[in-house]
Design a protein around this motif. Structure first.
Motif, short mmCIF file in Angstrom:
data_model
loop_
_atom_site.label_atom_id
_atom_site.label_comp_id
_atom_site.label_asym_id
_atom_site.label_seq_id
_atom_site.Cartn_x
_atom_site.Cartn_y
_atom_site.Cartn_z
N SER A 3 44.42 -34.73 -28.31
CA SER A 3 45.52 -35.42 -27.01
C SER A 3 45.62 -36.66 -27.18
O SER A 3 45.33 -37.65 -27.61
CB SER A 3 45.20 -35.06 -25.87
OG SER A 3 45.63 -35.76 -24.80
N SER A 333 48.64 -31.58 -27.19
CA SER A 333 48.67 -33.18 -27.40
C SER A 333 49.07 -33.71 -26.37
O SER A 333 48.71 -34.54 -26.27
CB SER A 333 50.48 -32.82 -28.16
OG SER A 333 51.39 -32.53 -26.55
N GLY A 334 48.67 -32.77 -25.16
CA GLY A 334 49.51 -33.32 -23.50
C GLY A 334 50.56 -34.54 -23.24
O GLY A 334 50.57 -34.86 -22.21
#
Lengths: 422, 422
Positions: A3, A333-334
């Motif tokens: 993330s 990855s957020g």
């Protein structure tokens, strides 16, 4: 990759450099792609070219010459086809012109000028409010905005509009006159309303006696990966004792030709009688040649469903590119979340709040036009500036892969810059 | 035969016996003819069958794929064709769907909901009155009646509506919001407005700031015996400084296919901008495939005019049967008067006051359906019960001769009976 939200400032700066470089490389490619609208690709439209063949028989089964005047509400054979396809009695179907949007606009105009079932015409009211599940279809919102309605955004859930919100607003305020719905493979999220949602829409108390559900079943027979059964609002309202509440719209815009399809409105017997009375002043009848062309090409509901399978086969690789590229480049990855639609025309994503407009700007600067940020919200105002609609159907597979690669870079670039600012 | 009105009671009784016998003979023939509407004959519609050929090129000159979405106001080549045909700048033309009636209804609905140029929407007014030159087109009156307008009949003269009446009403009463006009080969009389009439309509003072001329040029390129030049209302209003007054309508309903033509509305730049703004909410665009089919078939304005000559050749023998039979059977009888139209779709007659309904009843009883008596007047009320519209186009030449023979007998029978009663 992990993330992005957990990375240090140094890591982000390094990623920024890498992303900026990738972005500049894309710009150098001078792409010119338009992914802004839900338009079928030429190759997909080609699948209906049989409809452009010479027409040698221009009479209905009843012997009516479709080239000449007559038949207000559509030729019997197209009504039967749609009746079988959508499971609606053919007496409850009126055939319109080349697009259901026009039928929706006309329905609103009738409510404004004539009202319905003896209620005051909406044009004579101080205030008309309309519930707008969002993200939703921008052209619905344009109709409401043009008419000066106050649009109230309703949150979308994976079962359809947030019904707690809908029920509360409908019950409390008699200025709330209706709701826009795309019940199946919704635009843009691809959400299918649950039976509970449909039943609650049908049975909820409404302060307005003339509350109207505008049921735009635009993607009713448009599975891509898997079909989903959505309860018919006409049946649900019949059961709930609210049969005059819904207007049901459908068209072949995304089945045959987007510019030259056949549309329909379906409703209760009383609504149909009311609509026909006014339609009788509006037209002698819509284009029957085009109606018969559709019947001659599809033959029957089964034939139309087979045609939809062909279209799904055209679209599936494109949806896969979008979803696989998002997963590969941005999964975990957020920076983004998205729905996995089973059908329809779009993939809806939410980028980091405050980044949607920037992603559109970046993509445009590198030659890819996306649907404008905010377009999926009433007044084009996405309160979070987060939602984006990806329309994968128009480009070729190769173009789409390029566009999605760029899109992911833009999402990263906008996200990293946002995080570095905060 | 001499005028019936000068005959003695004995002579009339003898004529009655003769006419009754002829009528009974006709009844025995069991005719079943429909002359109620202005429908072209199948043989006439056949002249456009080239438009049903396979379409192999579906791109505009600009490369737009007409099968797909886009182009709100019509493809450039059909605008150019109509622009050349009607001598209207193409920027002032918006292409609609399959019928201009729909465009007229939509224009009225916009005036009711949105108003025009900042004036109050008509739907919010206590009273809207509309001038209705009569006899006129029943479907115009149906639109006005459906909207609850008060229709004011205006006498027709051989130069168009009685302009003294029109000017007085328009100047005195701001509730008078407009006028219906069929300026060339009018329905039903075939009257062509004189330049003076057009100029007076354009330049007259109107109490309402938003007075509208609904200019339905339905028969604008439809000569049968001889063409007549009618002044363009858009030009006349431009000259008179009232350019926002007229909406100009036209369609190919009686050129190509009545059920599947192409329509247009033309107006001032300001009106066009106002219309487009709202149309943009109503539709993504009308059927461009059909627009391109029309262009491919007619090629250009000259080609369309040649096609109209072919249609005139189909219609001329029918008009001759009507006019010759009237002259032969009823000329000088004092039972009927009629116009000799140079083009259009109808012959309008006035029978003895109080006899029109009876003529329709008698004809129907003998198997010939005529347009209903009174249909050509607002609220279907012909104050004299005298006007009848003869629509000669649909039957074959043989059928029409029979129908006209019967028609003349019915006129005699109704007239004699009326005279014997009085």
């Amino acid at each position: 990759m992990g993330s992005y939200t957990e990375k240090s400032r140094e890591e982000l700066l390094a990623l920024k450099e890498e992303t900026d470089r990738a972005y500049e490389e894309f710009k150098a490619k001078n792409l010119a792609l338009d992914m802004s609208r839900g338009k079928p690709a030429p190759s997909q439209v080609d699948c209906s070219n049989g409809m452009l063949k010479e027409m040698t028989d221009y009479h209905t089964e009843d012997g009516v010459d479709v080239r000449n005047y007559g038949i207000l509400d559509g030729i019997p054979e197209i009504k039967k086809l749609f009746s079988d396809l959508l499971d609606i009695p053919k007496e409850r179907i009126i055939i319109g012109g080349n697009a259901s949007l026009n039928l929706m606009f006309d329905a609103m105009m009738r409510l404004y000028v004539f009202g319905t079932m003896g209620e005051k015409p909406w044009g004579q009211l101080e205030k008309v409010k309309f519930l707008c599940p969002a993200p939703g279809y921008d052209r619905h919102f344009t109709i409401s905005e043009t008419l000066g309605m106050e649009m109230i955004p309703i949150e979308m859930t994976s079962d359809g509009p947030n019904m707690d919100q809908v029920e509360k607003l409908a019950a409390e305020d008699e200025a709330v006159k209706g709701i826009w719905c795309v019940p199946k493979f919704s635009n843009p999220q691809g959400i299918c309303y649950s039976d509970e949602t449909v039943n609650r829409l049908a049975s909820m108390k409404t302060a307005a006696k003339d509350f109207k559900i505008f049921w735009d079943n635009a993607y009713g027979v448009h599975p891509v990966f898997e079909d989903v059964e959505v309860k018919n609002i006409l049946d649900a309202c019949e059961e709930a004792g609210t049969k005059n509440r819904p207007y049901y719209f459908f068209s072949t815009s995304k089945i045959s030709f987007p510019g030259a399809g056949v549309s329909l409105v379906a409703a209760s017997d009383e609504n149909i009688a009311e609509i026909k009375k006014i339609m009788n002043a509006q037209t002698i009848g819509y284009d029957k040649i085009n109606q018969l062309r559709h019947v001659q090409f599809f033959k029957d509901a089964q034939g139309l469903r087979r045609h939809m399978q062909v279209l799904a086969d055209c679209m599936k690789p494109k949806f896969e590119i979008v979803l696989n590229t998002l997963e590969k480049e941005l999964g975990g990855s957020g920076l983004i979340s998205w729905e996995n639609p089973k059908g329809g025309y779009f993939v809806s994503v939410d980028v980091m709040p405050g980044c949607a407009k920037e992603v559109v700007r970046l993509a445009k600067e590198a030659g890819v036009v996306l649907t404008g940020a905010g377009a999926t919200y009433p007044y084009k105002k996405d309160p979070k500036d987060a939602n984006l609609r990806i329309a994968p159907t128009y480009p070729t597979v190769e173009e789409l892969q390029q566009a999605m690669d760029l899109f992911c870079i833009c999402v990263k670039k906008a996200g990293i810059e946002k995080m570095l600012q905060d």
